[in-house]
Scaffold this motif. Structure first.
Motif, PDB file in Angstrom:
ATOM      1  N   LEU A   1       0.115  -5.382   4.614  1.00 59.69           N
ATOM      2  CA  LEU A   1      -0.790  -4.550   3.824  1.00 59.69           C
ATOM      3  C   LEU A   1      -0.033  -3.430   3.114  1.00 59.69           C
ATOM      4  O   LEU A   1       1.095  -3.096   3.472  1.00 59.69           O
ATOM      5  CB  LEU A   1      -1.886  -3.952   4.721  1.00 59.69           C
ATOM      6  N   CYS A   2      -0.691  -2.892   2.080  1.00 56.89           N
ATOM      7  CA  CYS A   2      -0.028  -1.892   1.242  1.00 56.89           C
ATOM      8  C   CYS A   2       0.219  -0.592   2.014  1.00 56.89           C
ATOM      9  O   CYS A   2      -0.309  -0.377   3.106  1.00 56.89           O
ATOM     10  CB  CYS A   2      -0.842  -1.634  -0.020  1.00 56.89           C
ATOM     11  N   GLU A   3       1.016   0.246   1.402  1.00 55.82           N
ATOM     12  CA  GLU A   3       1.413   1.516   2.009  1.00 55.82           C
ATOM     13  C   GLU A   3       0.185   2.370   2.364  1.00 55.82           C
ATOM     14  O   GLU A   3       0.102   2.939   3.447  1.00 55.82           O
ATOM     15  CB  GLU A   3       2.283   2.249   0.985  1.00 55.82           C
ATOM     16  N   ASP A   4      -0.760   2.445   1.400  1.00 56.67           N
ATOM     17  CA  ASP A   4      -1.965   3.252   1.637  1.00 56.67           C
ATOM     18  C   ASP A   4      -2.712   2.755   2.871  1.00 56.67           C
ATOM     19  O   ASP A   4      -3.179   3.540   3.688  1.00 56.67           O
ATOM     20  CB  ASP A   4      -2.899   3.182   0.415  1.00 56.67           C
ATOM     21  N   CYS A   5      -2.838   1.427   2.971  1.00 56.09           N
ATOM     22  CA  CYS A   5      -3.580   0.873   4.108  1.00 56.09           C
ATOM     23  C   CYS A   5      -2.871   1.175   5.425  1.00 56.09           C
ATOM     24  O   CYS A   5      -3.522   1.412   6.446  1.00 56.09           O
ATOM     25  CB  CYS A   5      -3.777  -0.632   3.937  1.00 56.09           C
ATOM     26  N   ASN A   6      -1.550   1.177   5.390  1.00 52.60           N
ATOM     27  CA  ASN A   6      -0.809   1.514   6.600  1.00 52.60           C
ATOM     28  C   ASN A   6      -1.072   2.950   7.036  1.00 52.60           C
ATOM     29  O   ASN A   6      -1.176   3.244   8.216  1.00 52.60           O
ATOM     30  CB  ASN A   6       0.687   1.271   6.399  1.00 52.60           C
TER      31      ASN A   6
ATOM     32  N   CYS B   1      -9.768  -1.429  -0.013  1.00 49.83           N
ATOM     33  CA  CYS B   1      -8.521  -1.612  -0.754  1.00 49.83           C
ATOM     34  C   CYS B   1      -8.627  -2.789  -1.730  1.00 49.83           C
ATOM     35  O   CYS B   1      -8.956  -3.906  -1.349  1.00 49.83           O
ATOM     36  CB  CYS B   1      -7.355  -1.834   0.204  1.00 49.83           C
ATOM     37  N   LYS B   2      -8.349  -2.466  -2.999  1.00 49.04           N
ATOM     38  CA  LYS B   2      -8.429  -3.510  -4.030  1.00 49.04           C
ATOM     39  C   LYS B   2      -7.240  -4.480  -3.903  1.00 49.04           C
ATOM     40  O   LYS B   2      -7.377  -5.676  -4.117  1.00 49.04           O
ATOM     41  CB  LYS B   2      -8.434  -2.884  -5.421  1.00 49.04           C
ATOM     42  N   LYS B   3      -6.072  -3.924  -3.511  1.00 47.32           N
ATOM     43  CA  LYS B   3      -4.855  -4.746  -3.455  1.00 47.32           C
ATOM     44  C   LYS B   3      -4.913  -5.783  -2.336  1.00 47.32           C
ATOM     45  O   LYS B   3      -4.414  -6.891  -2.477  1.00 47.32           O
ATOM     46  CB  LYS B   3      -3.619  -3.849  -3.209  1.00 47.32           C
ATOM     47  N   ASP B   4      -5.500  -5.378  -1.226  1.00 45.84           N
ATOM     48  CA  ASP B   4      -5.442  -6.238  -0.040  1.00 45.84           C
ATOM     49  C   ASP B   4      -6.725  -7.010   0.218  1.00 45.84           C
ATOM     50  O   ASP B   4      -6.906  -7.578   1.299  1.00 45.84           O
ATOM     51  CB  ASP B   4      -5.096  -5.384   1.196  1.00 45.84           C
TER      52      ASP B   4
END
Ligand SMILES: [Zn+2]
Ligand SMILES: [Zn+2]
Length: 415
Positions: A194-199, A212-215
């Motif tokens: 998962l992306c940095e923000d999600c982490n 999260c749009k990316k994940d």
């Protein structure tokens, strides 16, 4: 003459020129009228607040507080922030001014500028305008449905079609504990993907990962808050849906909808429009039953929403807007100009819009200006008119002209 400057408006801000302002004014009038029909009372709040207010209410872990606020220090070293959203200020006002003593239920609306350091894109500015409504004091799902309806009514009165409503329930602190535990165990092994923000969100506010749009793809099998609602939250959501049905409002249940703010409980909703592309949100809101208690007030349920007016303006049907004018003065000489000026001011006192030349332009240029200003009538005064105590009154639509005594009541009588 040339007009040039090296200055440009700052990235993410917007100039609204006169013709476009007509559209804005009309839209704002429609918003105000609708808000009053719902008995929301207007409030206006400061452009900046203490940074602490947003840290505490919007929430430390939100994107807004983490990376989007315009924060600065004043000369006394106090940290201040340009308001990025309305709810914290509304709650602060409610508590500070003891509005809880002034009635059980408080219904507010606002039209305000907000500031966020986001990447500027279509309809999304760093300084932007929102209208919002907040109802403090009722836990009823009826209020949530009424709020939704008031926004939809505004869209309808603005002749905007195609806005869709997504709803969800994210539960309360009671049922959320269980959900968060399940969500975290589901996400744990996926974290490296998962992306940095999600982490970061994983430890701070894991529910936001659902947003999260990316994940989106990677977490599509995640548990959703809806599956964990306690009886109280379940009943509230059922009622909310049944009220929407009762009001004839179509909705889509989006179980991944959690909204970006920390303070929501139970009902959340958003308005989207496909015409706006990937950032398709027009506005949204939800219930925040915990926030006022958290801010130091008593246990007080509340609910509200905000809508981006800049985004609405993109969706408005194209219409050419023009200014017009009731009277333009054409004067043959300076003495006539002074006399006419007096008449214009008397007409303004009677409620008419009026203007005249102040640049010593020729008669021809004065008539051209009357045209350019879309003047309905032209008042013509020259030496002859002054001698006879009359004016020539020209109806610009019909092209007809007649002589009228130089008397305000007589002039108005001829219109
Ligand atoms: Zn619950
Ligand atoms: Zn992510």
């Amino acid at each position: 003459m040339s007009f040039k400057t090296n200055f440009q408006n700052v990235k993410g801000t917007k100039d609204i020129l006169p013709e476009e302002s007509i559209r804005w004014r009309k839209a704002e009038d429609i918003i105000r009228k609708k808000m009053m029909q719902y008995n929301f009372r207007e409030i206006r709040f400061p452009t900046f607040e203490s940074t602490e207010l947003f840290r505490k209410s919007t929430g430390e872990s939100t994107d807004i507080v983490k990376k989007e606020m315009f924060t600065f220090e004043d000369m006394g070293g106090r940290s201040l922030t340009l308001k990025p959203e309305g709810t914290p200020s509304v709650v602060r006002m409610f508590l500070q001014h003891g509005l809880f003593n002034k009635g059980v239920l408080q219904k507010f609306y606002y039209i305000e500028r907000m500031f966020r350091q986001e990447k500027p894109q279509k309809g999304r500015y760093r300084e932007f305008r929102q209208f919002g409504a907040e109802v403090i004091g009722s836990a009823s799902a009826e209020i949530d449905a009424e709020l939704v309806k008031s926004a939809l009514d505004v869209f309808e009165d603005l002749n905007i079609e195609g806005i869709k409503l997504n709803i969800n329930s994210i539960g309360c602190p009671v049922c959320r504990k269980d959900f968060i535990r399940k969500l975290k165990s589901f996400l744990k092994e996926k974290l490296p993907d998962l992306c940095e923000d999600c982490n970061r969100r994983y430890s701070e506010n894991p529910m936001r990962i659902l947003d999260c749009k990316k994940d989106k793809e990677k977490i599509k099998n995640a548990p959703f808050p809806l599956d964990f609602l306690c009886d109280d939250c379940k009943e509230h959501f059922e009622k909310f849906k049944s009220y929407l049905d009762y009001l004839g409002i179509k909705f889509n249940i989006d179980s991944g909808l959690v909204r970006g703010l920390d303070y929501y409980t139970k009902t959340v909703f958003e308005f989207v429009h496909p015409g706006l592309g990937s950032q398709n949100e027009v506005g949204g809101g939800g219930r925040y039953d915990e926030l006022i208690g958290f801010m130091g007030g008593g246990d007080t349920p509340a609910s509200g929403y905000a809508v981006g007016i800049d985004r609405l303006m993109l969706l408005l049907p194209e219409e050419e807007e023009k200014y017009d004018l009731d009277f333009y003065l054409v004067a043959f000489d300076s003495e006539s100009g002074l006399l006419g000026w007096k008449i214009l001011n008397e007409l303004r006192d009677k409620g008419y819009s009026c203007d005249k030349d102040t640049m010593n332009r020729s008669i021809k240029a004065q008539f051209r200006e009357a045209d350019r200003q879309n003047a309905k009538w032209v008042i013509i005064i020259g030496e002859d008119e002054r001698d006879k105590g009359v004016i020539q009154l020209k109806n610009m639509d019909k092209g007809e002209q007649k002589e009228v005594p130089m008397d305000i009541e007589k002039i108005i009588g001829e219109l």
